[in-house]
Design a protein around this motif. Structure first.
Motif, PDB file in Angstrom:
ATOM      1  N   ALA A   1     -32.774  -6.283  -0.685  1.00  0.00           N
ATOM      2  CA  ALA A   1     -32.287  -6.541   0.013  1.00  0.00           C
ATOM      3  C   ALA A   1     -30.966  -5.588   0.048  1.00  0.00           C
ATOM      4  N   LEU A   2     -29.949  -5.252  -1.522  1.00  0.00           N
ATOM      5  CA  LEU A   2     -29.166  -4.483  -1.506  1.00  0.00           C
ATOM      6  C   LEU A   2     -29.733  -3.122  -1.728  1.00  0.00           C
ATOM      7  N   LEU A   3     -31.567  -2.880  -1.652  1.00  0.00           N
ATOM      8  CA  LEU A   3     -31.481  -1.267  -2.019  1.00  0.00           C
ATOM      9  C   LEU A   3     -31.119  -0.752  -0.183  1.00  0.00           C
ATOM     10  N   ARG A   4     -31.626  -1.442   0.904  1.00  0.00           N
ATOM     11  CA  ARG A   4     -31.052  -1.573   2.503  1.00  0.00           C
ATOM     12  C   ARG A   4     -29.879  -1.780   2.686  1.00  0.00           C
ATOM     13  N   ASP A   5     -29.429  -2.351   2.385  1.00  0.00           N
ATOM     14  CA  ASP A   5     -27.225  -3.025   2.589  1.00  0.00           C
ATOM     15  C   ASP A   5     -26.660  -2.921   1.846  1.00  0.00           C
ATOM     16  N   GLU A   6     -25.092  -1.956   1.033  1.00  0.00           N
ATOM     17  CA  GLU A   6     -25.311  -1.830   0.058  1.00  0.00           C
ATOM     18  C   GLU A   6     -24.099  -3.824  -0.318  1.00  0.00           C
TER      19      GLU A   6
ATOM     20  N   LYS B   1     -24.091  -6.024   0.046  1.00  0.00           N
ATOM     21  CA  LYS B   1     -24.635  -7.698   0.082  1.00  0.00           C
ATOM     22  C   LYS B   1     -24.056  -7.371  -1.858  1.00  0.00           C
ATOM     23  N   LYS B   2     -23.523  -6.630  -2.414  1.00  0.00           N
ATOM     24  CA  LYS B   2     -24.068  -5.665  -3.510  1.00  0.00           C
ATOM     25  C   LYS B   2     -22.407  -7.077  -4.799  1.00  0.00           C
TER      26      LYS B   2
ATOM     27  N   GLU C   1     -21.207 -12.135  -7.697  1.00  0.00           N
ATOM     28  CA  GLU C   1     -20.495 -13.315  -7.436  1.00  0.00           C
ATOM     29  C   GLU C   1     -21.238 -13.643  -8.190  1.00  0.00           C
ATOM     30  N   ASP C   2     -22.875 -14.177  -7.095  1.00  0.00           N
ATOM     31  CA  ASP C   2     -23.806 -14.778  -7.490  1.00  0.00           C
ATOM     32  C   ASP C   2     -24.235 -14.404  -9.019  1.00  0.00           C
ATOM     33  N   PHE C   3     -24.072 -13.912  -9.667  1.00  0.00           N
ATOM     34  CA  PHE C   3     -24.806 -13.273 -10.772  1.00  0.00           C
ATOM     35  C   PHE C   3     -23.833 -13.572 -11.359  1.00  0.00           C
ATOM     36  N   LYS C   4     -22.634 -13.707 -11.409  1.00  0.00           N
ATOM     37  CA  LYS C   4     -22.001 -14.575 -12.041  1.00  0.00           C
ATOM     38  C   LYS C   4     -22.096 -16.322 -12.474  1.00  0.00           C
TER      39      LYS C   4
END
Length: 192
Positions: free
Chosen positions: A158-163, A165-166, A171-174
């Motif tokens: 999804a990040l590859l299609r829509d930056e 969301k990065k 923040e989720d990964f933190k």
């Protein structure tokens, strides 16, 4: 429940749905089978189907960069998918395909016994958290279910299609890294 050898054999021989007819390889998983953290995505893409490993294509490379940036060691995680065979043209798995494959995933979770499960994308959220859950509404929230801490977040594709969301995914990964550190510390520093 199967042990790892039996599970692998069952997955390799599976013909329960039509995905078996178009696959190149069965994609079971990769990582530490005693990991405290498990990532679950949707299904294999083209590169994954060719190599027989999950998350090795562009989305997988992005996930690896994110894990490295968060300093989450390879010993800390295992990666799998809802379905073990590539859906044609990378389409979303249909319910019948997912339902036929979920017992394999449940077996993996039972063998790994992770404390934390990260649902990568809407398909993983649908089959792990709740059939009616929407990734955009519950992303980034911890959910405790059946003794596991679940974190829904975007699929790296999804990040590859829509930056846009990065930053939310960062923040989720933190939060994931913090929960992982807490989990390891509560287990006397043991990764597995």
């Amino acid at each position: 429940m199967y042990n790892w050898t039996e599970l692998t054999c069952q997955c390799m021989a599976c013909k329960k749905c039509g995905l078996a007819n178009t696959r190149t390889n069965v994609v079971i998983g990769r990582g530490n089978i005693n990991a405290p953290l498990m990532f679950i995505g949707e299904g294999p893409g083209e590169q994954e189907d060719l190599r027989g490993e999950p998350f090795v294509g562009p989305a997988g490379k992005l996930l690896d960069l994110l894990l490295d940036a968060m300093m989450i060691s390879k010993d800390s995680y295992y990666i799998a998918n809802i379905v073990k065979c590539r859906p044609p043209a990378n389409r979303v798995p249909i319910d019948d395909e997912a339902e036929k494959c979920l017992p394999f995933l449940r077996n993996q979770v039972s063998l790994i016994k992770p404390g934390i499960i990260v649902c990568l994308g809407a398909t993983a959220v649908k089959y792990i958290v709740d059939r009616e859950a929407k990734i955009t509404k519950i992303r980034g929230q911890w959910i405790e279910k059946k003794g596991y801490w679940l974190m829904p977040t975007f699929h790296p594709a999804a990040l590859l299609r829509d930056e846009s969301k990065k930053i939310p995914m960062w923040e989720d990964f933190k939060k994931i890294k913090q929960k992982l550190d807490e989990y390891i510390n509560s287990n006397n520093g043991q990764v597995c």
